[in-house]
Design a protein around this motif. Structure first.
Motif, PDB file in Angstrom:
ATOM      1  N   ALA A  65       5.883  40.868 -22.791  1.00  0.00           N
ATOM      2  CA  ALA A  65       7.178  40.266 -22.504  1.00  0.00           C
ATOM      3  C   ALA A  65       7.259  39.996 -21.006  1.00  0.00           C
ATOM      4  O   ALA A  65       6.429  40.472 -20.233  1.00  0.00           O
ATOM      5  N   VAL A  66       8.275  39.213 -20.595  1.00  0.00           N
ATOM      6  CA  VAL A  66       8.397  38.822 -19.188  1.00  0.00           C
ATOM      7  C   VAL A  66       9.833  39.003 -18.700  1.00  0.00           C
ATOM      8  O   VAL A  66      10.783  38.742 -19.435  1.00  0.00           O
ATOM      9  N   ASP A  67       9.952  39.474 -17.470  1.00  0.00           N
ATOM     10  CA  ASP A  67      11.222  39.537 -16.761  1.00  0.00           C
ATOM     11  C   ASP A  67      11.187  38.401 -15.747  1.00  0.00           C
ATOM     12  O   ASP A  67      10.454  38.473 -14.756  1.00  0.00           O
ATOM     13  N   THR A  68      11.935  37.327 -15.993  1.00  0.00           N
ATOM     14  CA  THR A  68      11.892  36.172 -15.099  1.00  0.00           C
ATOM     15  C   THR A  68      12.737  36.385 -13.840  1.00  0.00           C
ATOM     16  O   THR A  68      12.629  35.606 -12.901  1.00  0.00           O
ATOM     17  N   GLY A  69      13.541  37.433 -13.800  1.00  0.00           N
ATOM     18  CA  GLY A  69      14.264  37.768 -12.581  1.00  0.00           C
ATOM     19  C   GLY A  69      13.333  38.349 -11.524  1.00  0.00           C
ATOM     20  O   GLY A  69      13.508  38.122 -10.331  1.00  0.00           O
ATOM     21  N   ARG A  70      12.341  39.091 -11.976  1.00  0.00           N
ATOM     22  CA  ARG A  70      11.345  39.699 -11.083  1.00  0.00           C
ATOM     23  C   ARG A  70       9.990  39.001 -11.189  1.00  0.00           C
ATOM     24  O   ARG A  70       9.078  39.356 -10.482  1.00  0.00           O
ATOM     25  N   TRP A  71       9.851  38.086 -12.137  1.00  0.00           N
ATOM     26  CA  TRP A  71       8.568  37.476 -12.470  1.00  0.00           C
ATOM     27  C   TRP A  71       7.522  38.570 -12.645  1.00  0.00           C
ATOM     28  O   TRP A  71       6.574  38.695 -11.890  1.00  0.00           O
ATOM     29  N   GLU A  72       7.771  39.349 -13.700  1.00  0.00           N
ATOM     30  CA  GLU A  72       6.904  40.477 -14.029  1.00  0.00           C
ATOM     31  C   GLU A  72       6.645  40.490 -15.536  1.00  0.00           C
ATOM     32  O   GLU A  72       7.570  40.351 -16.329  1.00  0.00           O
ATOM     33  N   LEU A  73       5.372  40.639 -15.898  1.00  0.00           N
ATOM     34  CA  LEU A  73       4.987  40.830 -17.294  1.00  0.00           C
ATOM     35  C   LEU A  73       4.956  42.321 -17.592  1.00  0.00           C
ATOM     36  O   LEU A  73       4.639  43.132 -16.711  1.00  0.00           O
ATOM     37  N   VAL A  74       5.241  42.669 -18.838  1.00  0.00           N
ATOM     38  CA  VAL A  74       5.007  44.029 -19.302  1.00  0.00           C
ATOM     39  C   VAL A  74       4.147  43.923 -20.553  1.00  0.00           C
ATOM     40  O   VAL A  74       4.458  43.197 -21.496  1.00  0.00           O
ATOM     41  N   HIS A  75       3.006  44.596 -20.518  1.00  0.00           N
ATOM     42  CA  HIS A  75       2.114  44.708 -21.668  1.00  0.00           C
ATOM     43  C   HIS A  75       2.378  46.082 -22.277  1.00  0.00           C
ATOM     44  O   HIS A  75       2.382  47.092 -21.557  1.00  0.00           O
ATOM     45  N   PHE A  76       2.579  46.114 -23.590  1.00  0.00           N
ATOM     46  CA  PHE A  76       2.875  47.365 -24.282  1.00  0.00           C
ATOM     47  C   PHE A  76       1.994  47.457 -25.511  1.00  0.00           C
ATOM     48  O   PHE A  76       1.880  46.492 -26.268  1.00  0.00           O
ATOM     49  N   SER A  77       1.365  48.611 -25.699  1.00  0.00           N
ATOM     50  CA  SER A  77       0.510  48.786 -26.881  1.00  0.00           C
ATOM     51  C   SER A  77       0.605  50.216 -27.391  1.00  0.00           C
ATOM     52  O   SER A  77       0.828  51.156 -26.626  1.00  0.00           O
ATOM     53  N   LEU A  78       0.440  50.355 -28.696  1.00  0.00           N
ATOM     54  CA  LEU A  78       0.440  51.651 -29.376  1.00  0.00           C
ATOM     55  C   LEU A  78      -0.966  51.903 -29.926  1.00  0.00           C
ATOM     56  O   LEU A  78      -1.614  50.968 -30.412  1.00  0.00           O
ATOM     57  N   TRP A  79      -1.392  53.172 -29.890  1.00  0.00           N
ATOM     58  CA  TRP A  79      -2.762  53.539 -30.261  1.00  0.00           C
ATOM     59  C   TRP A  79      -2.772  54.766 -31.151  1.00  0.00           C
ATOM     60  O   TRP A  79      -1.951  55.675 -30.977  1.00  0.00           O
ATOM     61  N   GLU A  80      -3.738  54.801 -32.082  1.00  0.00           N
ATOM     62  CA  GLU A  80      -3.838  55.931 -33.010  1.00  0.00           C
ATOM     63  C   GLU A  80      -4.611  57.100 -32.425  1.00  0.00           C
ATOM     64  O   GLU A  80      -4.630  58.177 -32.999  1.00  0.00           O
ATOM     65  N   HIS A  81      -5.255  56.933 -31.285  1.00  0.00           N
ATOM     66  CA  HIS A  81      -6.040  58.011 -30.677  1.00  0.00           C
ATOM     67  C   HIS A  81      -5.715  58.124 -29.194  1.00  0.00           C
ATOM     68  O   HIS A  81      -5.045  57.264 -28.617  1.00  0.00           O
ATOM     69  N   ASP A  82      -6.189  59.205 -28.580  1.00  0.00           N
ATOM     70  CA  ASP A  82      -5.868  59.505 -27.184  1.00  0.00           C
ATOM     71  C   ASP A  82      -6.728  58.759 -26.176  1.00  0.00           C
ATOM     72  O   ASP A  82      -6.604  59.007 -24.975  1.00  0.00           O
ATOM     73  N   ALA A  83      -7.605  57.892 -26.602  1.00  0.00           N
ATOM     74  CA  ALA A  83      -8.465  57.132 -25.684  1.00  0.00           C
ATOM     75  C   ALA A  83      -8.206  55.640 -25.901  1.00  0.00           C
ATOM     76  O   ALA A  83      -9.023  54.934 -26.477  1.00  0.00           O
TER      77      ALA A  83
END
Length: 194
Positions: A149-167
């Motif tokens: 997703a993107v914040d166009t006020g700061r021009w910043e992307l956020v990448h978010f992911s979920l994982w089934e393991h600790d690595a």
């Protein structure tokens, strides 16, 4: 899709079992929240996964602004503010999301990476690259879910992911997933969102 996150940074000697206990008691309250795609109850513990801080930092993906606003103004956020003080709430506009190959597995960790959109670059090209990155993350071994997703006020992307393991196969801040409320996960729009 709208992304949202707030961070509550706690003292270095804070007993993080207090946060675990809180989530165990109240995490289910959003399991059927109308308009919510998913909420990952996230925690970073100093010294775990390289975290320099103790932090409670839930991450949300909303299907509707009405659901998000009902949470912020209709009582859901109020209890958190009563307990911890009112933190700033970051919001981003969704660009893409995708289920991973391990979509049916419980998420153990989440990775969040914030990335500035550099001056002098074309926003559309940066957005296309970010969408491809979400797809790449979703294709990694152990990926449950990926979004950008993107914040166009700061021009910043956020990448978010979920994982089934600790690595996880992603770079960024690694959080423990204490609970996942996902009443509208199946209704989050897949792929590029423009």
């Amino acid at each position: 899709m709208h992304a949202m996150q707030y961070e509550i940074t706690l003292p270095a000697d804070y007993d993080m079992d207090v946060v675990r206990g809180r989530v165990a008691r109240v995490g289910h309250l959003l399991d059927a929240w109308d308009g919510l795609g998913l909420k990952a109850y996230l925690m970073r513990e100093r010294g775990t996964h390289g975290s320099p801080v103790n932090q409670y930092a839930p991450f949300y993906l909303w299907n509707t602004t009405e659901g998000m606003n009902r949470f912020l103004w209709g009582g859901g956020f109020e209890k958190l503010s009563d307990d911890f003080g009112r933190p700033p709430v970051r919001q981003w506009t969704g660009l893409a999301c995708q289920e991973g190959g391990a979509a049916g597995s419980p998420a153990r960790v989440a990775v969040r990476r914030r990335q500035p959109v550099p001056d002098g670059t074309r926003p559309a090209e940066v957005a296309q690259d970010a969408v491809r990155e979400a797809g790449r993350l979703a294709g990694e071994d152990g990926a449950v879910f990926a979004a950008v997703a993107v914040d166009t006020g700061r021009w910043e992307l956020v990448h978010f992911s979920l994982w089934e393991h600790d690595a996880p196969g992603a770079d960024g801040d690694v959080f423990q997933v204490l609970h996942l409320s996902a009443p509208g996960r199946d209704r989050l729009p897949r792929g590029r969102q423009w």
